[in-house]
Design a protein around this motif. Structure first.
Motif, short mmCIF file in Angstrom:
data_model
loop_
_atom_site.label_atom_id
_atom_site.label_comp_id
_atom_site.label_asym_id
_atom_site.label_seq_id
_atom_site.Cartn_x
_atom_site.Cartn_y
_atom_site.Cartn_z
N GLY A 494 27.39 -15.18 7.11
CA GLY A 494 27.25 -16.31 8.03
C GLY A 494 27.29 -15.84 9.46
O GLY A 494 27.48 -14.64 9.77
N GLY A 495 27.10 -16.75 10.37
CA GLY A 495 27.11 -16.43 11.79
C GLY A 495 27.61 -17.59 12.61
O GLY A 495 27.62 -18.74 12.18
N VAL A 496 28.04 -17.27 13.83
CA VAL A 496 28.52 -18.27 14.79
C VAL A 496 27.86 -17.97 16.13
O VAL A 496 28.04 -16.89 16.68
N ARG A 497 27.03 -18.93 16.62
CA ARG A 497 26.37 -18.81 17.93
C ARG A 497 25.59 -17.49 18.03
O ARG A 497 25.64 -16.79 19.03
N GLY A 498 24.90 -17.15 16.93
CA GLY A 498 24.07 -15.96 16.94
C GLY A 498 24.80 -14.67 16.66
O GLY A 498 24.17 -13.61 16.61
N SER A 499 26.12 -14.71 16.49
CA SER A 499 26.89 -13.51 16.21
C SER A 499 27.35 -13.53 14.76
O SER A 499 27.53 -14.60 14.18
N PRO A 500 27.53 -12.35 14.17
CA PRO A 500 28.00 -12.32 12.78
C PRO A 500 29.36 -13.00 12.64
O PRO A 500 30.20 -12.93 13.53
N LEU A 501 29.55 -13.65 11.49
CA LEU A 501 30.82 -14.33 11.24
C LEU A 501 31.98 -13.35 11.21
O LEU A 501 33.10 -13.69 11.61
N SER A 502 31.70 -12.12 10.78
CA SER A 502 32.77 -11.13 10.67
C SER A 502 33.32 -10.72 12.02
O SER A 502 34.37 -10.09 12.09
N SER A 503 32.62 -11.04 13.11
CA SER A 503 33.15 -10.73 14.44
C SER A 503 34.10 -11.80 14.93
O SER A 503 34.76 -11.61 15.95
N TYR A 504 34.13 -12.95 14.23
CA TYR A 504 35.03 -14.02 14.62
C TYR A 504 36.29 -14.07 13.75
O TYR A 504 37.39 -14.27 14.27
N VAL A 505 36.11 -13.94 12.45
CA VAL A 505 37.25 -14.04 11.53
C VAL A 505 37.15 -12.91 10.50
O VAL A 505 36.08 -12.33 10.30
N SER A 506 38.26 -12.65 9.86
CA SER A 506 38.30 -11.66 8.77
C SER A 506 39.30 -12.16 7.73
O SER A 506 40.19 -12.95 8.04
N VAL A 507 39.12 -11.67 6.48
CA VAL A 507 40.03 -12.05 5.40
C VAL A 507 40.61 -10.78 4.80
O VAL A 507 39.90 -9.79 4.61
N GLN A 508 41.91 -10.81 4.58
CA GLN A 508 42.59 -9.67 3.99
C GLN A 508 42.29 -9.63 2.49
O GLN A 508 42.46 -10.62 1.78
N ALA A 509 41.80 -8.50 2.00
CA ALA A 509 41.26 -8.42 0.64
C ALA A 509 42.33 -8.67 -0.42
O ALA A 509 42.04 -9.24 -1.46
N THR A 511 45.58 -10.24 0.02
CA THR A 511 46.42 -11.43 0.13
C THR A 511 45.63 -12.70 0.39
O THR A 511 46.17 -13.80 0.21
N GLY A 512 44.36 -12.61 0.82
CA GLY A 512 43.60 -13.81 1.14
C GLY A 512 43.96 -14.41 2.49
O GLY A 512 43.62 -15.57 2.75
N ALA A 513 44.66 -13.65 3.34
CA ALA A 513 45.02 -14.16 4.66
C ALA A 513 43.79 -14.12 5.57
O ALA A 513 43.11 -13.10 5.66
N LEU A 514 43.53 -15.23 6.26
CA LEU A 514 42.39 -15.37 7.15
C LEU A 514 42.88 -15.23 8.58
O LEU A 514 43.77 -15.97 9.02
N TYR A 515 42.31 -14.25 9.33
CA TYR A 515 42.74 -13.97 10.68
C TYR A 515 41.60 -14.26 11.66
O TYR A 515 40.42 -14.06 11.33
N ALA A 516 41.97 -14.72 12.86
CA ALA A 516 41.01 -14.90 13.94
C ALA A 516 40.92 -13.60 14.72
O ALA A 516 41.93 -13.08 15.20
N LEU A 517 39.70 -13.04 14.82
CA LEU A 517 39.53 -11.73 15.48
C LEU A 517 39.34 -11.87 16.99
O LEU A 517 39.43 -10.86 17.69
N ARG A 518 39.06 -13.06 17.49
CA ARG A 518 38.87 -13.25 18.92
C ARG A 518 39.44 -14.60 19.32
O ARG A 518 39.79 -15.42 18.48
N SER A 519 39.53 -14.79 20.61
CA SER A 519 40.03 -16.05 21.13
C SER A 519 38.88 -17.06 21.16
O SER A 519 37.79 -16.78 21.66
N PHE A 520 39.11 -18.23 20.61
CA PHE A 520 38.10 -19.28 20.55
C PHE A 520 38.18 -20.17 21.78
O PHE A 520 39.27 -20.40 22.34
#
Length: 835
Positions: A494-509, A511-520
């Protein structure tokens, strides 16, 4: 030496016939061998591997073993050679007492193939037992008047061997007065009798010594002897006589020890000692002598030890009645033991598996069990069943063998282990039972995909978050086991505003914890939708996904932005000047402060208030509209130039604010307006000069004053010329438009550099700036909006002042084109004259 050779040759012939017979029966799933008794442990019985066509490696890999009936294992399988050998020294007489053909049965079980074969081994007799007499010293008493030809029973010899090796003949030696006669019984047994061949004379010989010899037919023959001492008595002419020639009794095998089984009775017609009868066993085996006791006086036969129908079901005894005169009589006693249900069925697990895959097809064999009951008749009839509701059933395989097979496919997630109870019950009353428990563990197959605990996930994330912030945790479970149940998580594409989704969020393989990689930033991204995949560790792996919705929560991080009035340029005195007529009544619209807030919701709700004013009570500001209106009518004492500071504040916490500064000029005519603006310019110039430094010389002041005077004169001249031209054009317009603008006061339209006239009777706004290209005329409707849109579309920039069409319907204003031409001409003249 010759006898030993003959015995060895006989054994070789027996073995050869046994091998040929085994080869013929192996083709029918049954092996039969023959082996002599008394062979040492480990002796060769038969080549099972060769007869069954089994390879030696297969014997070791498939787990082949021999199971024998009974408590003692007499046969074993040699693992290296595949030969059937003796596991113990076999005594035929001990194993098969009173049985003509001794056959030892066992089963060969191939566990890997779940096959089994029946093996019968005939134990052939060898002449290893000599005939023996129970008593080797016998006493016989015979009256001297006994007639020649009289017969007297002699004790029989016992030889446990069978066939030709058993007892064959008797011989008597020692005295001419006696001879031996051998009678053959109904069963073919030989009964030796002592025959008086010559009359006795006690006075001639009171005692006679005889030797009775018993011989078998073995090679070489074995013999046993008994010494007989005959005592000659005086005349005793009546022998005891039994009441029955044969006594028959049936007793249950659980009869108590000490019970009287039968009483034999014999009478003697003589008197005194010759008529006194004593009883004794005339023919009895060693085992029967351990079981029964005969009272010599009463003739009662009592039980000494417990009977066992499964060992011996009948006993045949010979009882002798003898008087003191030496005369005797014999009788047969038949004791038949009846069976009772005293043996529970015996269950033996011949082969079993401890683990089975959950995808094993129905009919898979998990165990082979063998059941037997030592009882007979109905007591020995066994019914097998499985306890409880289990996905297994019993199938009868061969004779007393049963197979436990699966009924359907198993499901480890429902039941990971089964304790299968195999129960065997006989037909006795009451029924006896026995059971064995088979523990079968179900092995897992990756047949279940991970399942998320929720159908969808959502979280609210405040904007301006810290990078690396934990947003939420997704969790999926897998009902499989082990590696098949290990769940790993990954982010979907997926993507957000033309950028890959992985640059915004990540999931820990793990534990399933979802982290924000940048400030929204709420103003850029208000919502993020994504998919999280859960995949197990099976092969092939199974997976599932779930939708996650991240809602960015707005924070009050943007202060209100003032769109009108625009911020004043450095050094400009004309920016933000509004015009108000001194004759205005209370509530007259002077100006409107326009502001926007880039935030949303409550953070973007704006309110307006008057923070500072030259004359505090003269003006008021609408709380939500931002409209600046007169609070009262201007007075003569009010200053011509009014400075207003309007505070624009949002409703966030904490609230953010901005200020807008408005300059309002109170004037009734153009001349008054120009004079006020000029004085303001001079005041500004003087103030600027004072601030720049107090060292300006008088000449500099005079130069500035001269330039100002020339400039004002130029403006007046230019204004006069423009007014003249305008007057001519208006006369032409009035002549063409029937005088539509007659009676319009001139105080309604004046202003330079942001001067704005509100002509209430015609409902239009005029703004003038120093740049003629930015001057405009806008017809406006009543304003009811609190704020402007926070973010206009990119292709339609937000209108400032006068660039938009009126929102409401056009008012019925008489002759609007002449009015527009009038104002445009007037403003063009003012702008041209100002420069």
């Amino acid at each position: 030496m010759c006898a030993a050779g003959r015995r060895w040759g006989r054994r070789q012939r027996v073995l050869l016939w046994g091998v040929l017979l085994a080869a013929w029966e192996a083709a029918w799933g049954q092996l039969r061998y023959s082996v002599p008794e008394e062979m040492p442990k480990g002796s060769f019985v038969g080549d099972v591997a060769k007869d069954l066509g089994l390879q030696l490696p297969a014997l070791r890999d498939h787990g082949v073993r021999v199971v024998s009936e009974g408590r003692t294992q007499y046969l074993a399988l040699h693992g290296k050679t595949g030969h059937l050998v003796t596991a113990e020294k076999i005594d035929r007489e001990q194993l098969c007492e009173s049985v003509e053909q001794c056959v030892l049965r066992c089963e060969l079980i191939v566990e890997g193939e779940m096959n089994f074969y029946e093996i019968e081994v005939e134990i052939t007799d060898i002449n290893d037992n000599a005939p023996t007499f129970k008593e080797i010293e016998l006493e016989e008493t015979i009256s001297e008047n006994t007639a020649p030809g009289s017969r007297f029973s002699l004790p029989r010899a016992h030889d446990p061997d069978s066939g030709q090796n058993s007892l064959q003949s008797y011989e008597l030696s020692g005295d001419e007065h006696f001879s031996l006669a051998v009678q053959t019984g109904p069963g073919g047994d030989q009964r030796p009798e002592l025959v008086l061949a010559k009359a006795l004379d006690r006075e001639e010989a009171a005692f006679h010594e005889l030797v009775l010899r018993a011989s078998d037919g073995g090679e070489p023959a074995r013999t046993g002897t008994a010494r007989i001492r005959v005592t000659v008595l005086d005349a005793n002419d009546n022998a005891p006589v039994f009441s029955q020639a044969e006594y028959t009794v049936r007793v249950p095998e659980d009869v108590p020890v000490g019970s009287v089984l039968v009483t034999v009775t014999a009478t003697d017609a003589d008197e005194g000692l010759n008529g006194h009868v004593k009883y004794s066993f005339h023919k009895i085996t060693d085992r029967e002598s351990e079981l029964f006791h005969l009272d010599s006086e009463t003739g009662e036969i009592t039980l000494k030890r417990d009977l066992d129908f499964e060992e011996i079901s009948s006993h045949q005894l010979q009882v002798l009645a003898r008087d003191d005169g030496g005369l005797s009589d014999t009788s047969k006693v038949m004791i038949t033991v009846t069976d009772i249900n005293d043996n529970a069925p015996e269950l033996t697990v011949s082969s079993a598996v401890s683990e089975i895959s959950e995808d094993a097809p129905p009919g898979t064999v998990v165990a082979v069990v063998h059941v037997q009951d030592r009882d007979s008749g109905t007591n020995g009839e066994v019914r097998c069943s499985l306890d409880g509701s289990v996905p297994f059933r019993l199938e009868k395989s061969y004779k007393d063998y049963y197979r436990v097979v699966t009924v359907r496919e198993l499901d480890r997630e429902q039941e990971s282990e089964y304790n299968v109870t195999v129960r065997a019950a006989d037909g006795g009353r009451p029924s006896l039972q026995s059971s064995r428990v088979l523990c079968v563990r179900v092995l897992d197959v990756n047949d279940n995909a991970p399942v998320f605990l929720q159908e969808r996930y959502s979280a609210r994330l405040p904007e301006n978050n810290v990078a690396g912030l934990l947003v939420l945790r997704v969790r999926a479970t897998d009902s499989d086991w082990g590696e098949n149940a290990r769940v790993r998580y990954r982010l979907g594409e997926g993507g957000v505003r033309g950028s890959p989704l992985s640059s915004y969020v990540s999931v820990q393989a793990e534990t399933g914890a979802l982290y924000a990689l940048r400030s929204f930033d709420y103003e850029e991204v208000r919502e993020v939708g994504l998919w999280v995949w859960a995949e197990d560790g099976g092969s092939p792996a199974l997976s599932s996904n779930v939708s996650v919705r991240l809602v960015i929560v707005d924070e009050n991080d943007n202060a209100p932005q003032v769109l009108y009035p625009p911020p004043a340029l450095s050094g400009s005195v004309w920016s933000g000047v509004e015009l108000a007529a001194r004759s205005s009544e209370a509530g007259a619209l002077v100006a409107k402060v326009v502001a926007v807030d880039a935030d949303a919701g409550q953070n973007a709700w704006l309110s307006y208030e008057l923070a500072k004013a030259t004359e505090p009570g003269l003006f008021r500001v609408g709380l939500h509209s931002g409209e600046v209106r007169t609070a009262r009518s201007p007075l003569a004492r009010d200053a011509a130039r009014q400075s207003l500071v309007v505070l624009v504040k949002d409703h966030g916490r904490p609230a953010l604010s901005a200020t807008a500064t408005l300059s309002v000029v109170l004037a009734e005519s153009v001349a008054e307006l120009l004079a006020e603006l000029g004085s303001a310019a001079r005041a500004e110039a003087e103030a600027g000069a004072g601030e720049a430094g107090g060292s300006l010389t008088r000449w500099l002041v005079l130069a500035v004053a001269a330039v100002s005077c020339l400039f004002v004169a130029f403006l007046l001249l230019l204004l006069a010329l423009r007014l003249r031209r305008w007057r001519r054009s208006q006369q032409q317009l009035l002549a063409a438009g029937s005088g539509a603008l007659r009676g319009v006061p001139a105080t309604h339209f004046v202003g330079i550099d942001g001067v704005r006239a509100f002509l209430h009777s015609y409902s239009h706004d005029v703004s003038l700036t120093a740049d003629s290209r930015k001057s405009h005329l806008r017809f406006s409707a009543a304003s009811c909006c609190d704020t402007l849109p926070a973010r206009p579309p990119p292709d339609e920039p937000a209108p400032l002042l006068g660039d938009e069409e009126p929102a409401g319907p056009k008012q019925a204003v008489p002759a609007p084109p002449p009015v527009s031409s009038f104002y445009q001409s007037f403003y063009s003249m003012l702008l041209s004259s100002s420069f």
